[in-house]
Design a protein around this motif. Structure first.
Motif, PDB file in Angstrom:
ATOM      1  N   VAL A  11       0.840  -1.201   0.000  1.00 55.98           N
ATOM      2  CA  VAL A  11       0.000   0.000   0.000  1.00 55.98           C
ATOM      3  C   VAL A  11       0.874   1.249   0.000  1.00 55.98           C
ATOM      4  CG1 VAL A  11      -1.672   1.330   1.354  1.00 55.98           C
ATOM      5  CG2 VAL A  11      -1.947  -1.136   1.084  1.00 55.98           C
ATOM      6  N   LEU A  12       1.941   1.238   0.794  1.00 55.17           N
ATOM      7  CA  LEU A  12       2.838   2.395   0.826  1.00 55.17           C
ATOM      8  C   LEU A  12       3.473   2.633  -0.543  1.00 55.17           C
ATOM      9  CD1 LEU A  12       4.647   1.891   4.276  1.00 55.17           C
ATOM     10  CD2 LEU A  12       2.671   3.328   3.743  1.00 55.17           C
ATOM     11  N   GLU A  13       3.944   1.570  -1.170  1.00 54.26           N
ATOM     12  CA  GLU A  13       4.571   1.723  -2.486  1.00 54.26           C
ATOM     13  C   GLU A  13       3.548   2.182  -3.519  1.00 54.26           C
ATOM     14  OE1 GLU A  13       6.281  -2.056  -3.200  1.00 54.26           O
ATOM     15  OE2 GLU A  13       8.068  -1.707  -1.958  1.00 54.26           O
ATOM     16  N   GLU A  14       2.333   1.626  -3.411  1.00 58.63           N
ATOM     17  CA  GLU A  14       1.296   2.038  -4.375  1.00 58.63           C
ATOM     18  C   GLU A  14       0.948   3.516  -4.225  1.00 58.63           C
ATOM     19  OE1 GLU A  14      -3.234   0.662  -5.643  1.00 58.63           O
ATOM     20  OE2 GLU A  14      -2.295  -0.086  -3.811  1.00 58.63           O
ATOM     21  N   GLN A  15       0.784   3.971  -2.992  1.00 55.77           N
ATOM     22  CA  GLN A  15       0.475   5.370  -2.762  1.00 55.77           C
ATOM     23  C   GLN A  15       1.643   6.269  -3.168  1.00 55.77           C
ATOM     24  OE1 GLN A  15      -2.459   6.695  -1.793  1.00 55.77           O
ATOM     25  NE2 GLN A  15      -3.339   4.608  -1.820  1.00 55.77           N
ATOM     26  N   SER A  16       2.842   5.787  -2.923  1.00 59.81           N
ATOM     27  CA  SER A  16       4.017   6.571  -3.321  1.00 59.81           C
ATOM     28  C   SER A  16       4.088   6.712  -4.833  1.00 59.81           C
ATOM     29  CB  SER A  16       5.285   5.893  -2.788  1.00 59.81           C
ATOM     30  OG  SER A  16       6.441   6.543  -3.275  1.00 59.81           O
ATOM     31  N   ALA A  17       3.833   5.616  -5.559  1.00 65.38           N
ATOM     32  CA  ALA A  17       3.846   5.690  -7.023  1.00 65.38           C
ATOM     33  C   ALA A  17       2.753   6.625  -7.521  1.00 65.38           C
ATOM     34  CB  ALA A  17       3.665   4.287  -7.599  1.00 65.38           C
ATOM     35  N   GLY A  18       1.602   6.594  -6.863  1.00 61.76           N
ATOM     36  CA  GLY A  18       0.535   7.498  -7.262  1.00 61.76           C
ATOM     37  C   GLY A  18       0.894   8.945  -7.031  1.00 61.76           C
ATOM     38  N   ILE A  19       1.527   9.211  -5.888  1.00 58.73           N
ATOM     39  CA  ILE A  19       1.940  10.591  -5.601  1.00 58.73           C
ATOM     40  C   ILE A  19       2.950  11.074  -6.644  1.00 58.73           C
ATOM     41  CG2 ILE A  19       3.212  12.006  -3.947  1.00 58.73           C
ATOM     42  CD1 ILE A  19       1.958  10.317  -1.723  1.00 58.73           C
ATOM     43  N   VAL A  20       3.913  10.203  -6.976  1.00 63.26           N
ATOM     44  CA  VAL A  20       4.914  10.582  -7.982  1.00 63.26           C
ATOM     45  C   VAL A  20       4.250  10.841  -9.323  1.00 63.26           C
ATOM     46  CG1 VAL A  20       6.912   9.775  -9.281  1.00 63.26           C
ATOM     47  CG2 VAL A  20       6.782   9.398  -6.808  1.00 63.26           C
ATOM     48  N   ALA A  21       3.297  10.019  -9.696  1.00 65.92           N
ATOM     49  CA  ALA A  21       2.614  10.192 -10.974  1.00 65.92           C
ATOM     50  C   ALA A  21       1.836  11.520 -11.000  1.00 65.92           C
ATOM     51  CB  ALA A  21       1.674   9.019 -11.217  1.00 65.92           C
ATOM     52  N   VAL A  22       1.126  11.812  -9.902  1.00 62.37           N
ATOM     53  CA  VAL A  22       0.365  13.072  -9.841  1.00 62.37           C
ATOM     54  C   VAL A  22       1.311  14.263  -9.891  1.00 62.37           C
ATOM     55  CG1 VAL A  22      -1.117  14.488  -8.366  1.00 62.37           C
ATOM     56  CG2 VAL A  22      -1.568  12.041  -8.621  1.00 62.37           C
ATOM     57  N   HIS A  23       2.424  14.180  -9.175  1.00 62.71           N
ATOM     58  CA  HIS A  23       3.382  15.277  -9.167  1.00 62.71           C
ATOM     59  C   HIS A  23       4.008  15.466 -10.555  1.00 62.71           C
ATOM     60  CE1 HIS A  23       6.087  18.147  -7.278  1.00 62.71           C
ATOM     61  NE2 HIS A  23       7.125  17.547  -7.900  1.00 62.71           N
ATOM     62  N   ALA A  24       4.265  14.354 -11.247  1.00 60.25           N
ATOM     63  CA  ALA A  24       4.835  14.471 -12.601  1.00 60.25           C
ATOM     64  C   ALA A  24       3.832  15.103 -13.551  1.00 60.25           C
ATOM     65  CB  ALA A  24       5.238  13.073 -13.091  1.00 60.25           C
TER      66      ALA A  24
END
Length: 476
Positions: free
Chosen positions: A453-466
């Motif tokens: 879950v942490l990795e999934e949320q982190s990837a989502g945050i990175v995608a939104v920021h990009a």
């Protein structure tokens, strides 16, 4: 002349000496002193010689008369003895003839008896055999405890005694005792009855209790099984009772009324299965057979289970907090791993994508050790437990071979301790390894789900920021 006198004196002295010696040997009287044996002159000496001859002749005649009287008496006694012997011989011949006649009469009467008995002889033989078998059954029967051993065996013993003698035959009433006892044994075997009886408790104390007889199978009282000893006639409490699932039903059976149905453990072998059941070791005794290796293995297993349970509780709470945080990503909280990861993004909103990705990976790496703490210990215990079991197996076999070396293979009981240790430690090792391995897999899965879950949320945050950076670049 002098020579002649000397010779005559010598002869006279010799005759006197022989007469005195003969008289001494016959009458056993002491000889007269030498002064009295010396004659005063030759005339007195001659007179003394004459008197000695007369005395000696009289004594000889007296002895001869006594000998003849005794000979006549002995002849008379011999005649009487011969007559008595002849009389006894005639009596002996008469008695021998009477014995022969009696033996012949006995043979004739016995043949007549056997002829008249006919098939009854075989019947009485079978009756004696059946009575003997019935007596053995009654002596060891639990029904005898209730009805009394002496009363039940009195008629059977009389019947066996008469059936074994050919001179007397048992009567119809005595034969009826046999089938009456057999009928009582069959009918009472299907009954459950209560009666008061004295028992010998496990501590040796004798007391009266209310016993329940379940057919011819078991004797029980409130929570206890009892055994009947035919040799002494005593009812004794078992030194060790079976498990609670068997003894628990005895109280229900004692308190049951007529017509009630009670689940009860009946031993159809009349004590053999119950004896084997109480000889089987309990769980604690099984564990004790494992020795030091078994205790160490169980201690490690307990530690692993405690760690796994605590870890499951901790991860369950963490998972609940992470799920709650996913519903409010804009309001990160420092009380859960996901909130702390979102806080890193919130604190660095303007950094480039690569920097943000690295910071989020760093935050996830900080949370991972706490989520995986204790998993290595659980896994290690699950791997070490079978090895400890193998160690116990080897030490147990060593003890077994030492016993064989010292005592040989004549008595298997001497090798039982080593074999028990070898097998029990193997079982304990597997019992510890299997659940700890399952718990490790379950706890590791919970930890991986949180990290995922942490990795999934982190990837989502990175995608939104990009996407945001790309939008700002297009707008500019």
């Amino acid at each position: 002349m002098n020579k002649f006198l000397t010779t005559a004196i010598a002869l006279v002295m010799g005759g006197l000496a022989s007469t005195a010696f003969a008289q001494d040997a016959t009458d056993e009287q002491p000889a007269p002193p030498p002064s009295q044996m010396r004659p005063a002159d030759l005339d007195s000496l001659l007179d003394q010689v004459r008197r000695g001859r007369v005395t000696e002749t009289s004594e000889h005649r007296q002895r001869e008369a006594e000998f003849r009287a005794r000979r006549d008496q002995q002849d008379r006694l011999l005649t009487e003895a011969n007559q008595e012997q002849a009389s006894e011989e005639r009596t002996s011949e008469r008695l021998e003839k009477a014995i022969q006649d009696n033996e012949q009469s006995i043979r004739e009467l016995d043949a007549t008896l056997q002829e008249r008995l006919g098939e009854l002889k075989e019947m009485f033989g079978v009756l004696q055999q059946v009575a003997g078998d019935t007596r053995g059954t009654i002596e060891s029967s639990l029904i005898t405890v209730e009805y009394g051993k002496e009363r039940r065996l009195e008629g059977i013993n009389n019947l066996i005694a008469k059936a074994s003698r050919s001179s007397t035959l048992p009567s119809i009433n005595e034969i009826e005792v046999l089938w009456q006892e057999m009928m009582l044994e069959m009918v009472a075997s299907g009954e459950v009855t209560k009666f008061d009886h004295s028992i010998v408790a496990a501590d040796g104390e004798k007391k009266n209790v209310e016993l329940v007889r379940v057919g011819n199978f078991n004797l029980v009282s409130d929570g206890k099984y009892y055994d009947y000893l035919p040799e002494s006639g005593n009812v004794v409490e078992l030194g060790r009772q079976p498990s609670a699932r068997f003894t628990g039903s005895t109280a229900d059976l004692v308190n049951a009324s007529a017509g009630d149905t009670v689940a009860f453990g009946v031993d159809p072998t009349r004590g053999q299965l119950l004896g084997l059941l109480i000889q089987s070791p309990t769980l604690q005794e099984r564990v004790d057979q494992g020795g030091a290796v078994g205790y160490v293995t169980l201690a490690l297993g307990a530690i692993g289970v405690v760690i796994a349970i605590l870890k499951m509780i901790t991860l369950s709470i963490t998972t609940a907090k992470v799920r709650s945080q996913t519903k409010t990503p804009g309001d990160p909280k420092a009380s859960n791993p996901l909130g702390r990861v979102l806080t890193v993004y919130k604190e660095n909103p303007t950094v480039d994508v690569e920097t943000l990705e690295l910071k989020l990976d760093e935050a996830i790496l900080r949370e991972t050790p706490a989520l995986e703490r204790g998993l290595t210990v659980i896994k290690l215990i699950s791997a070490v437990a079978p090895l400890l079991g193998l160690l116990g197996t080897v030490t147990g076999m060593i003890a077994t071979f030492q016993a064989i070396t010292l005592f040989g293979t004549g008595d298997p009981k001497l090798m039982a301790n080593g074999i028990s240790q070898a097998l029990v430690t193997t079982v304990i090792g597997l019992v510890v390894a299997i659940p700890t391995l399952l718990l490790h897999s379950f706890v590791a899965g919970m930890s991986k789900r949180v990290i995922h879950v942490l990795e999934e949320q982190s990837a989502g945050i990175v995608a939104v920021h990009a996407e945001k950076e790309q939008g700002r670049a297009v707008a500019s």
